[in-house]
Design a protein around this motif. Structure first.
Motif, PDB file in Angstrom:
ATOM      1  N   TYR A  59       0.826  -1.207   0.000  1.00 63.32           N
ATOM      2  CA  TYR A  59       0.000   0.000   0.000  1.00 63.32           C
ATOM      3  C   TYR A  59       0.856   1.250   0.000  1.00 63.32           C
ATOM      4  CZ  TYR A  59      -4.077  -2.850   1.148  1.00 63.32           C
ATOM      5  OH  TYR A  59      -5.098  -3.759   1.115  1.00 63.32           O
ATOM      6  N   HIS A  90      -5.188   2.654   8.861  1.00 58.47           N
ATOM      7  CA  HIS A  90      -4.919   2.002   7.577  1.00 58.47           C
ATOM      8  C   HIS A  90      -3.420   1.811   7.434  1.00 58.47           C
ATOM      9  CE1 HIS A  90      -5.077   0.810   3.432  1.00 58.47           C
ATOM     10  NE2 HIS A  90      -6.381   0.962   3.373  1.00 58.47           N
ATOM     11  N   SER A 101      -5.171  -4.843   6.624  1.00 53.77           N
ATOM     12  CA  SER A 101      -4.687  -3.588   6.034  1.00 53.77           C
ATOM     13  C   SER A 101      -5.457  -2.402   6.595  1.00 53.77           C
ATOM     14  CB  SER A 101      -4.834  -3.620   4.519  1.00 53.77           C
ATOM     15  OG  SER A 101      -6.175  -3.877   4.172  1.00 53.77           O
ATOM     16  N   VAL A 102      -6.659  -2.666   7.104  1.00 52.15           N
ATOM     17  CA  VAL A 102      -7.463  -1.581   7.670  1.00 52.15           C
ATOM     18  C   VAL A 102      -8.287  -2.136   8.820  1.00 52.15           C
ATOM     19  CG1 VAL A 102      -9.338  -1.953   5.992  1.00 52.15           C
ATOM     20  CG2 VAL A 102      -9.152   0.246   7.137  1.00 52.15           C
ATOM     21  N   ILE A 122     -16.319   1.996   6.069  1.00 52.34           N
ATOM     22  CA  ILE A 122     -15.463   1.183   5.192  1.00 52.34           C
ATOM     23  C   ILE A 122     -15.847   1.412   3.730  1.00 52.34           C
ATOM     24  CG2 ILE A 122     -16.846  -0.951   5.502  1.00 52.34           C
ATOM     25  CD1 ILE A 122     -13.041  -0.689   4.791  1.00 52.34           C
ATOM     26  N   LEU A 125     -14.452   4.829   2.758  1.00 49.20           N
ATOM     27  CA  LEU A 125     -12.987   4.733   2.675  1.00 49.20           C
ATOM     28  C   LEU A 125     -12.561   4.077   1.357  1.00 49.20           C
ATOM     29  CD1 LEU A 125     -10.784   3.407   5.603  1.00 49.20           C
ATOM     30  CD2 LEU A 125     -10.599   2.397   3.336  1.00 49.20           C
ATOM     31  N   LYS A 126     -13.244   2.993   0.997  1.00 47.24           N
ATOM     32  CA  LYS A 126     -12.839   2.276  -0.220  1.00 47.24           C
ATOM     33  C   LYS A 126     -13.078   3.108  -1.474  1.00 47.24           C
ATOM     34  CE  LYS A 126     -12.554  -1.976  -0.769  1.00 47.24           C
ATOM     35  NZ  LYS A 126     -11.493  -2.922  -0.378  1.00 47.24           N
ATOM     36  N   LEU A 129     -10.657   7.155  -0.137  1.00 40.70           N
ATOM     37  CA  LEU A 129      -9.378   7.364   0.551  1.00 40.70           C
ATOM     38  C   LEU A 129      -8.213   7.242  -0.435  1.00 40.70           C
ATOM     39  CD1 LEU A 129      -8.222   7.887   3.415  1.00 40.70           C
ATOM     40  CD2 LEU A 129      -7.852   5.424   3.565  1.00 40.70           C
ATOM     41  N   ILE A 131      -5.382   6.046  -1.230  1.00 45.61           N
ATOM     42  CA  ILE A 131      -4.431   4.959  -1.009  1.00 45.61           C
ATOM     43  C   ILE A 131      -4.540   3.999  -2.195  1.00 45.61           C
ATOM     44  CG2 ILE A 131      -3.991   2.896   0.416  1.00 45.61           C
ATOM     45  CD1 ILE A 131      -4.476   4.512   2.868  1.00 45.61           C
ATOM     46  N   LYS A 133      -2.931   0.172  -3.915  1.00 49.69           N
ATOM     47  CA  LYS A 133      -2.208  -1.053  -3.579  1.00 49.69           C
ATOM     48  C   LYS A 133      -1.714  -1.764  -4.833  1.00 49.69           C
ATOM     49  CE  LYS A 133      -6.478  -3.743  -2.866  1.00 49.69           C
ATOM     50  NZ  LYS A 133      -7.467  -3.189  -1.935  1.00 49.69           N
TER      51      LYS A 133
END
Lengths: 153, 83
Positions: A59, A90, A101-102, A122, A125-126, A129, A131, A133
């Motif tokens: 990540y 996270h 991972s979270v 969640i 966030l998905k 956020l 981030i 991977k």
């Protein structure tokens, strides 16, 4: 960008200690933590037809923005549900198969809103956020995960 | 550099797969005064990339018509894959 005194959010490059994160919710008074919901998202094992088994997910974050976003998500959740405390962490870096991972922990007075707020956090966030991977495979290949290629999970 | 004639400079950062698509982690771009995020997206040929890109200015998502200011940090955000 202030968080409620009982809330905590962050990124870490170290293994997540879910029990310690959960324990942060005890900052809320007992009347506001009758229902506690903890979600852990973990690296699933996978097999790639060419590259073999999945070794880990790697990540990387736009860290300064991601931390502000996590704080903003908790504020938005508080506008919708009567939350006693929230803690979210996270990972960055390599997360091996089976490892989290979270982790999102939410305490509310009652279970229904704890489940709903945790689910909303969640899902948000998905979607939002900052981030990304990479999937690291047995043969050493690393491929960016394509979130548009498969059902969200 | 004559700032009045040259326009504004912004700090563009590329994240995740966008680093590979643009071959850079960060780059300075000089744009005309009044330039929007769309001006920058066109300059980057953002529409030609494998996935739709979003933009954040100073760590907040913005729409294409957001007007840029000198010194802005503009992040090029491909589809996120956290969690």
């Amino acid at each position: 960008m202030n968080l409620a005194a009982t809330d905590w959010v962050g990124l870490t490059d170290q293994p997540i200690e879910a029990a310690a994160l959960r324990a942060r919710l005890d900052a809320a008074p007992p009347a506001e933590r009758g229902g506690v919901c903890v979600f852990e998202g973990c690296t699933r094992s996978q097999r790639h037809p060419q590259h073999g088994e999945l070794i880990c997910l790697e990540y990387e974050a736009y860290g300064a923005m991601a931390r502000e976003q996590l704080a903003e998500f908790t504020r938005r959740a508080r506008q919708r549900w009567p939350i006693g405390a929230v803690a979210i962490v996270h990972r960055t870096g390599a997360v091996a198969v089976g490892e989290p991972s979270v982790v999102i922990a939410v305490a509310c007075g009652h279970r229904a809103e704890a489940f709903e707020a945790c689910r909303w956090l969640i899902d948000t966030l998905k979607r939002e956020l900052t981030i990304w991977k990479r999937e690291v495979w047995q043969d050493g290949t690393a491929t960016w995960s394509d979130p548009t290629a498969k059902p969200a999970g | 550099m004559n700032a009045g004639a040259a326009g504004i400079q912004v700090d563009v950062r590329f994240f995740g797969p966008a680093r590979d698509w643009f071959g850079a982690e960060r780059a300075a771009y000089t744009l005309p005064v009044g330039a929007s995020v769309k001006t920058l997206a066109d300059r980057l040929a953002a529409g030609a990339k494998p996935h739709p890109l979003r933009f954040a200015v100073n760590r907040t998502f913005v729409a294409d018509d957001h007007v840029l200011a000198a010194g802005d940090e503009v992040a090029v955000i491909p589809p996120v894959s956290g969690g």
